[in-house]
Design a protein around this motif. Structure first.
Motif: not given
Length: 172
Positions: A100-103, A105-106, A112-117
């Motif tokens: 998660w420290r990567l930019p 796009g990398q 992708p884009g999930a905010s809940h589960f």
């Protein structure tokens, strides 16, 4: 070890040192019986929420926000007995934070884009009508709202003229 001890320890550790502990605890509580991919997806949701700032500015704040993740839902006296699952959760948490420290796009995003589960066989929250991103194991991941990372703070610029005369001589 008891959940209450881990949460206490996370409170006394300085930030950001406490975040991997909070993330590992959440992965353990939410997904210890899931595949590594499912555990990674849970970690990713917490990290995405942290980046958004809507649930807190640290992973610990995000996962201990009222009724959002297992650390605030399960009994604090719960004994976390499965050492193998704990070790796996710690490994997943560290790997997820490193990625998660990567930019953006990398990154190797799992959901992708999930905010809940949610585990839909156990709960049916109102936001479960939101767009589904993926189902991994027992969890279905949703894009409930579009989360954008907070804008980067402007980098202050210092001009040589603004520095005291002694510093000007040392400036390149």
């Amino acid at each position: 070890m008891k959940l209450s001890f881990i949460l206490w320890l996370a409170q006394i550790l300085p930030q950001p040192a406490a975040d991997p502990l909070c993330l590992a605890t959440t992965v353990y509580l939410e997904a210890r019986n899931q595949s590594e991919l499912g555990q990674r997806a849970v970690a990713e949701v917490a990290l995405r929420r942290r980046d958004s700032g809507q649930w807190g500015d640290s992973v610990c704040e995000v996962v201990t926000a009222r009724k959002q993740f297992a650390p605030t839902i399960v009994n604090p006296g719960l004994r976390m007995k499965n050492l193998e699952a704990w070790q796996q959760a710690v490994q997943v948490a560290f790997q997820a934070q490193q990625d998660w420290r990567l930019p953006p796009g990398q990154r190797h995003e799992v959901v992708p884009g999930a905010s809940h589960f949610a585990a839909l066989d156990l709960a049916n929250p109102a936001w479960a009508a939101s767009p589904r991103v993926a189902t991994i194991g027992d969890h279905t991941f949703f894009r409930v709202q579009r989360l954008n990372p907070p804008a980067a703070a402007p980098v202050p610029t210092v001009t040589v003229a603004a520095l005291p005369a002694t510093a000007q001589r040392m400036a390149p």
